[in-house]
Structures are given as C-alpha cells and as structure tokens.
Scaffold this motif. Structure first.
Motif, PDB file in Angstrom:
ATOM      1  N   ARG A 550       6.275  -3.842   9.385  1.00  0.00           N
ATOM      2  CA  ARG A 550       7.509  -4.125   8.637  1.00  0.00           C
ATOM      3  C   ARG A 550       7.226  -4.530   7.192  1.00  0.00           C
ATOM      4  O   ARG A 550       8.160  -4.675   6.398  1.00  0.00           O
ATOM      5  CB  ARG A 550       8.282  -5.242   9.336  1.00  0.00           C
ATOM      6  N   ASN A 551       5.961  -4.734   6.880  1.00  0.00           N
ATOM      7  CA  ASN A 551       5.577  -5.152   5.533  1.00  0.00           C
ATOM      8  C   ASN A 551       4.463  -4.232   5.026  1.00  0.00           C
ATOM      9  O   ASN A 551       3.289  -4.603   5.020  1.00  0.00           O
ATOM     10  CB  ASN A 551       5.107  -6.613   5.558  1.00  0.00           C
ATOM     11  N   PRO A 552       4.796  -3.021   4.636  1.00  0.00           N
ATOM     12  CA  PRO A 552       3.773  -2.060   4.205  1.00  0.00           C
ATOM     13  C   PRO A 552       2.876  -2.579   3.086  1.00  0.00           C
ATOM     14  O   PRO A 552       1.727  -2.153   2.972  1.00  0.00           O
ATOM     15  CB  PRO A 552       4.599  -0.856   3.743  1.00  0.00           C
ATOM     16  N   ALA A 553       3.392  -3.506   2.284  1.00  0.00           N
ATOM     17  CA  ALA A 553       2.567  -4.050   1.203  1.00  0.00           C
ATOM     18  C   ALA A 553       1.362  -4.799   1.767  1.00  0.00           C
ATOM     19  O   ALA A 553       0.287  -4.818   1.153  1.00  0.00           O
ATOM     20  CB  ALA A 553       3.403  -4.974   0.321  1.00  0.00           C
ATOM     21  N   ARG A 554       1.550  -5.418   2.926  1.00  0.00           N
ATOM     22  CA  ARG A 554       0.424  -6.129   3.545  1.00  0.00           C
ATOM     23  C   ARG A 554      -0.647  -5.134   3.989  1.00  0.00           C
ATOM     24  O   ARG A 554      -1.844  -5.363   3.789  1.00  0.00           O
ATOM     25  CB  ARG A 554       0.921  -6.956   4.726  1.00  0.00           C
ATOM     26  N   ALA A 555      -0.214  -4.037   4.596  1.00  0.00           N
ATOM     27  CA  ALA A 555      -1.180  -3.002   4.980  1.00  0.00           C
ATOM     28  C   ALA A 555      -1.891  -2.459   3.748  1.00  0.00           C
ATOM     29  O   ALA A 555      -3.110  -2.230   3.758  1.00  0.00           O
ATOM     30  CB  ALA A 555      -0.472  -1.875   5.728  1.00  0.00           C
ATOM     31  N   ALA A 556      -1.140  -2.269   2.672  1.00  0.00           N
ATOM     32  CA  ALA A 556      -1.744  -1.754   1.441  1.00  0.00           C
ATOM     33  C   ALA A 556      -2.770  -2.726   0.877  1.00  0.00           C
ATOM     34  O   ALA A 556      -3.792  -2.306   0.310  1.00  0.00           O
ATOM     35  CB  ALA A 556      -0.652  -1.474   0.412  1.00  0.00           C
ATOM     36  N   SER A 557      -2.525  -4.027   1.046  1.00  0.00           N
ATOM     37  CA  SER A 557      -3.489  -5.012   0.535  1.00  0.00           C
ATOM     38  C   SER A 557      -4.793  -4.955   1.324  1.00  0.00           C
ATOM     39  O   SER A 557      -5.881  -5.121   0.759  1.00  0.00           O
ATOM     40  CB  SER A 557      -2.892  -6.422   0.584  1.00  0.00           C
ATOM     41  N   TYR A 558      -4.702  -4.724   2.629  1.00  0.00           N
ATOM     42  CA  TYR A 558      -5.920  -4.561   3.431  1.00  0.00           C
ATOM     43  C   TYR A 558      -6.697  -3.324   2.969  1.00  0.00           C
ATOM     44  O   TYR A 558      -7.929  -3.349   2.855  1.00  0.00           O
ATOM     45  CB  TYR A 558      -5.572  -4.408   4.915  1.00  0.00           C
ATOM     46  N   LYS A 559      -5.971  -2.261   2.711  1.00  0.00           N
ATOM     47  CA  LYS A 559      -6.636  -1.029   2.274  1.00  0.00           C
ATOM     48  C   LYS A 559      -7.285  -1.232   0.901  1.00  0.00           C
ATOM     49  O   LYS A 559      -8.393  -0.732   0.652  1.00  0.00           O
ATOM     50  CB  LYS A 559      -5.632   0.127   2.237  1.00  0.00           C
ATOM     51  N   ARG A 560      -6.604  -1.970   0.048  1.00  0.00           N
ATOM     52  CA  ARG A 560      -7.183  -2.246  -1.273  1.00  0.00           C
ATOM     53  C   ARG A 560      -8.453  -3.086  -1.136  1.00  0.00           C
ATOM     54  O   ARG A 560      -9.462  -2.824  -1.801  1.00  0.00           O
ATOM     55  CB  ARG A 560      -6.151  -2.958  -2.151  1.00  0.00           C
ATOM     56  N   TYR A 561      -8.408  -4.079  -0.253  1.00  0.00           N
ATOM     57  CA  TYR A 561      -9.596  -4.911  -0.032  1.00  0.00           C
ATOM     58  C   TYR A 561     -10.773  -4.056   0.460  1.00  0.00           C
ATOM     59  O   TYR A 561     -11.903  -4.184  -0.034  1.00  0.00           O
ATOM     60  CB  TYR A 561      -9.295  -6.008   0.991  1.00  0.00           C
ATOM     61  N   LEU A 562     -10.500  -3.192   1.431  1.00  0.00           N
ATOM     62  CA  LEU A 562     -11.580  -2.350   1.962  1.00  0.00           C
ATOM     63  C   LEU A 562     -12.098  -1.391   0.905  1.00  0.00           C
ATOM     64  O   LEU A 562     -13.309  -1.128   0.830  1.00  0.00           O
ATOM     65  CB  LEU A 562     -11.078  -1.575   3.186  1.00  0.00           C
ATOM     66  N   ARG A 563     -11.203  -0.886   0.083  1.00  0.00           N
ATOM     67  CA  ARG A 563     -11.620   0.037  -0.970  1.00  0.00           C
ATOM     68  C   ARG A 563     -12.511  -0.665  -1.992  1.00  0.00           C
ATOM     69  O   ARG A 563     -13.500  -0.101  -2.473  1.00  0.00           O
ATOM     70  CB  ARG A 563     -10.379   0.624  -1.645  1.00  0.00           C
TER      71      ARG A 563
END
Length: 601
Positions: A550-563
C-alpha cells in the motif's frame, strides 16, 4: 551344453566380474542351432542382461529383440527391452513397451517371476521416466495405480508426495488406496519434507530414515588413516565433492568460490561427477580448481580410497542427500574433516559428515539438538555467491504482460516450495492491496492451473496472477527489476533465488522459522542490511507485505538502498567470506594434523 549348464557357467563368469566372457559364452551358445525355442529365448534374455551391464544398449536391445521373436509374450524381456530404449533416448518406445506389460500382464508369461512384481516394475519405471520428462500428471496417475495394487512401496510413496508438491496439488498428503496419511508422511523424502514442515525433528527423522535404508554401512578404520599419508605437510588440501559443478543452483552460487582460495595456503581439488553442459559457467568452475578428479568410473569405495590417497585435509560435501549425491563415499571417511555445505541446507544425518558450514542466524542454539553435524559458524553469512553473474538487458513490463502502474509482488521459487498455507497468505495480501498482481514462475502447466483455481476460489481475478516463463540466467536476473517486492516461500526459503534478487536490487520479504532452511533468507537479509524485512509468523508476514504494497514509496526506498549499498554489503563481500571459511578450515586441519581433538573457532 544344455541351458542349465550354460547359465551356471555364465553366472560363474559374472560372479568373477568377467562380463565379457559371459557375453561371449551366451553369443557362442546361441550360434548353434538345435536348441529349443524357449531355451534360446531365455539364453537371449540373459545375454541381453549381460550386455546391458556392459553398457551396450544397442547390442542388448538386439538380444532382447531376438528373445522376443522366439517368445513374444516374454514379460521380463519386454521390461528390459524398455530399459534399453530408455538408455538410447527412445523414451516413447520405452513407455509403450512398459505399458504392454502393466496393461497386459495377464496375457504375458512371467517365466518364474511374480506377475504382480513385473506389473509394478513396469508401472514404477514408467512413472519415474514420465516424471523426468516433466509429464507430471501421467506420472502421478501411474504412481497411484501402482499404490492401489501394493500400498507398502516406500519409494513410490516418496515420489507420489513430491510430484503432488510439484503440481501444487493440495492437500499434498492425499491417501490413495490402502496408503494411509501416516505412510505418506513416513516415506516423504527429505527434499519434500523441507517444503512440508519446519519441524526440525521431522527433518532429522527423515534424514535418518533415508540413511538407514539407502546408505551403505561402513564401520572399519577410516580411510584417511588406512590409505592417507602418514604425515600431512605443506599446503592444506580442500576437496569439493559434488555432481553439481555445472548449471545448477550450487554451481551458480559457488562459481567464484574456488578461484578465491589463497593458493599459498590451500590446494583446491574437485572430486566430481558433474555433467559437461557446455556452459561458460561450467568452464569457469573448472578453471577455479588446481586439479579435478572425475569419479564417474569409480565406485564409492574406490572413490573414497582415491580421496584418502590424495591426502585431503578437508572434504566439503556440496550435495548431502540431494539427487545424484554419493553419500557412500563419505561413510568411508576419506578425509579427517568432512563438512556439509550449501547443497543440503539441513542435517544429513550422514555418518562421517561431522560438520556443517553455517552462521548464527541459520543455526540457532535450539536447532543444534536436531542436527547430527556440529556447526562451523561463519562470522557474517553462511552463503557464498557469484559477483560475476551476468545481468541481461533491462526488460519492460510489457515484455512480461505486467500492467503499468500495478504493484508487483513476485516469487520465482520452484513451485514445489509453494505451500497451501503460504499461497493462501499471498492471496489474502492481493485482496488487501488494490491494483496489485502476483508474478510467479511458470514451472509446469499443472501447478499453474491449480494455482489459478485456488485464486479463483478466493475471489482473485485471473489476470492478477501472471506467470513468468523460464529464461536464460542473465534475463532471469534482469527481470527482478520489474518486481516491487519479492515474497519468500516457507518453510523452504529462497537460497540462490534470494541471493539473485538482492544482487539484482529487489527487496524480498521472508518468514523465518526454526530450521536451517527456513532461516536462509533471513540470514541474507541480515547480511545485506535489511533485517526489517524478516518476520517470524505468518500474520506479521501478511501485515508487512500489505503495508509495503500500500506504500510503493517504501518498496522504492528498499530498491534504492540495494542499488546504492547492497553489493558493497557484507552479503556480497565474497573474498571476506572465503577468508572466513579458510580460517575455520585451517584451524581444524591444524588440529587434525597434530592429532588433537577437533574444535571449531
């Protein structure tokens, strides 16, 4: 010479290992005219059996054809003829020939054999081959038919349970004929049990049953003392024992490991029976060893003797009890230190395997009493991986029929790892996250149909389940970029797949349980720096998945961290993990060379 004298003399040659002489004797006898047709058919059958043992399938097939020309209803000749068809890659002919036996046994002559045994032989071998050909529904049907005829077939029950897992046929433990649910559980294979239960006691009992029933026993003097050097000096020798040093999950994880060993301190040897699959991965793996010893032509005892004679200090078993493993080598103890690693993330209960590489996350104190091996704890994560894995070109959502703007939950684990309980949780997550889809591996058409049916029963529209075909490893890695959140399976966690998705920059949500295998992904997430994606019960797993969905920004933050930080984390500091392994191995090997009791750091 009559038939009885012929068979007696040929069997004597066979008992002495003189198969060529036995084959020549049968051939010469059949060259004389005047013998009764039935006797000639029996002699031809025996000749085919010897030729089969000599691994000459074309000649063996001709011998069986001659026998069947004389006696077309010769059941045993039909059975063995089918085996030769299989060896020659003529699967359809093998299946058709076995079908002649199991469908028409009442019209065949068993010539001293039990008709039921021959019928079961045909059914079970057909089911086995059909499973290998991934014709799972036909295979399951024949297994069920076999069990209806005789319920006390542990090996058939084992495959029946696992093939239902592969197809996501729920409930997996569905009694058939006189087979009870207790028998289904008792004869569940270890691989299937790891998907079925997180109970470490059940996993241990499953391993113990397999070892008791299937693994040869040896109680003599350890081979490293009988056949090894009296004095071990110089570089420590590490041997890796495996048939999976190729395009296989173990090969994919360990491709970089072998070449990273410090050659000033260690000599690294492969003892293997891996297939030559022609892949660049296979060539990389081969290049990582100082030398390789092919074990295909050696039996377990001879292979163990060879390893012992080489003076190996540490023998690392990369297979455990998985398909194609050779535990009979390990029971002879060809090395003073024998360690289980990666191939079986669970206890093997194998005599001779005293150690298992782990970390303190995957093997917690309460787990140790259910494990026959002692842990060698690595300081960060138990798992090595390959930093040179090739990434394909970035795909688009349209390439995989993923809707633009939707939140993509994904799971690319093999379908046999998907339990009914976990899939139910995934469906509830979809129900609570609007505009979300579940992207799954298209493993086989029966699992796909069953998963779609389960989704429909839960009120989930068909278009919200999307199936990804198997693709080449670089393209498989690249498509993780399209996933917003990967959902792990339980109790059989992702191992190689978890490493792949984190390397590719996709976050994964896991559920950690009690056993080694149900804590693998949590170990990786801890090492990569995302422990907040670890849950410890199904309710929390669902809740966190819904929150992130429900909070795609949170998923995006995880992806940014991994990147930005994932590949520089402890998880992918493979040289450091290898140094950690070497430190432990050198410590144990030094103790062993000095004759001291072994104790890991």
């Amino acid at each position: 010479m009559n038939l009885g004298e012929l068979m007696q003399r040929a069997q004597a040659w066979q008992a002495q290992g003189q198969l060529e002489a036995a084959a020549a004797l049968y051939q010469a006898w059949l060259g004389f005219a005047g013998h009764a047709p039935l006797h000639r058919a029996v002699a031809g059958f025996n000749w085919g059996t010897v030729l089969g043992a000599l691994r000459r399938p074309e000649q063996a097939l001709q011998a069986y054809e001659q026998a069947l020309a004389l006696k077309p209803d010769f059941a045993q000749a039909l059975l063995n003829q089918a085996h030769q068809y299989e060896h020659l890659g003529r699967s359809d002919e093998a299946l058709a020939t076995w079908a002649r036996v199991y469908d028409g046994i009442e019209h065949l002559d068993s010539i001293g054999g039990e008709a039921l045994d021959l019928q079961l032989h045909a059914l079970n071998n057909s089911a086995r081959l059909l499973e290998q050909l991934r014709r799972y529904d036909e295979s399951e049907t024949l297994m069920a038919r076999s069990l209806m005829l005789k319920a006390t077939q542990g090996d058939v029950i084992q495959h029946y349970v696992h093939i239902r897992q592969k197809q996501c046929e729920w409930p997996v433990y569905k009694p058939v004929g006189a087979v009870t649910e207790n028998q289904l559980l008792t004869y569940t294979s270890l691989l299937a049990m790891l998907s079925a239960s997180d109970d470490p006691a059940l996993q241990l009992l499953t391993s113990q049953r397999f070892v008791f029933e299937k693994v040869s026993k040896y109680e003599g003097k350890p081979y490293h003392r009988q056949h090894g050097p009296a004095q071990r000096e110089g570089r420590f020798r590490i041997g890796y024992l495996s048939g999976d040093l190729c395009m296989h999950a173990v090969g994919l994880l360990t491709a970089e490991l072998y070449g990273l060993h410090d050659r000033q301190r260690f000599e690294v040897i492969a003892y293997e029976w891996s297939r030559e699959d022609g892949t660049p991965l296979r060539e990389r793996i081969k290049a990582g060893f100082d030398r390789r010893v092919a074990l295909q032509g050696l039996d377990d005892e001879a292979a163990a003797r060879r390893i012992a004679q080489d003076g190996v200090d540490v023998l690392v078993d990369l297979q455990g009890l998985t398909s194609g493993a050779r535990p009979g080598i390990l029971v002879h103890r060809p090395a003073p230190i024998q360690v289980g690693y990666l191939g079986l993330p669970a206890t093997s209960a194998l005599p001779g395997v005293d150690w298992i590489l782990a970390d303190r996350y995957v093997m917690q104190p309460d787990y140790l009493k259910y494990c026959s091996e002692k842990p060698i704890y690595l300081s960060t994560c138990y798992q090595v991986s390959d930093r040179q894995r090739e990434m394909g070109a970035p795909p688009t959502r349209a390439q995989y029929q993923l809707p633009e703007g939707a939140f993509v939950f994904a799971s690319f684990n093999n379908n046999h790892k998907v339990s009914e309980a976990m899939f139910g949780a995934w469906l509830r997550i979809l129900q609570r996250v609007p505009n979300s889809v579940l992207w799954l591996l298209a493993d086989n058409r029966w699992s796909e149909a069953n998963l779609k049916a389960a989704a429909a029963a839960a009120g989930i529209e068909a278009q919200r389940l999307i199936f990804a075909p198997r693709v080449a490893p670089p393209d498989y890695l690249a498509r993780f970029a399209l996933a917003d959140l990967v959902l792990d399976t339980f109790p059989y966690n992702a191992g190689t797949t978890a490493s792949d998705c984190l390397w590719a920059g996709a976050p994964i949500l896991t559920l950690s349980g009690r056993s080694y295998i149900s804590r693998m992904c949590g170990s990786l997430l801890t090492a990569v720096g995302l422990p907040d994606l670890i849950t410890e019960n199904l309710a929390d797993y669902e809740r966190l998945a819904v929150q992130i969905g429900r909070n795609p920004a949170r998923a995006a933050s995880y992806k940014r961290y991994l990147r930005e930080q994932g590949r520089s984390s402890a998880l992918f500091d493979i040289p450091a993990i290898v140094r950690d392994i070497e430190r432990q191995f050198a410590h144990l090997a030094t103790q062993a060379r000095a004759g001291l009791p072994l104790q890991a750091l």
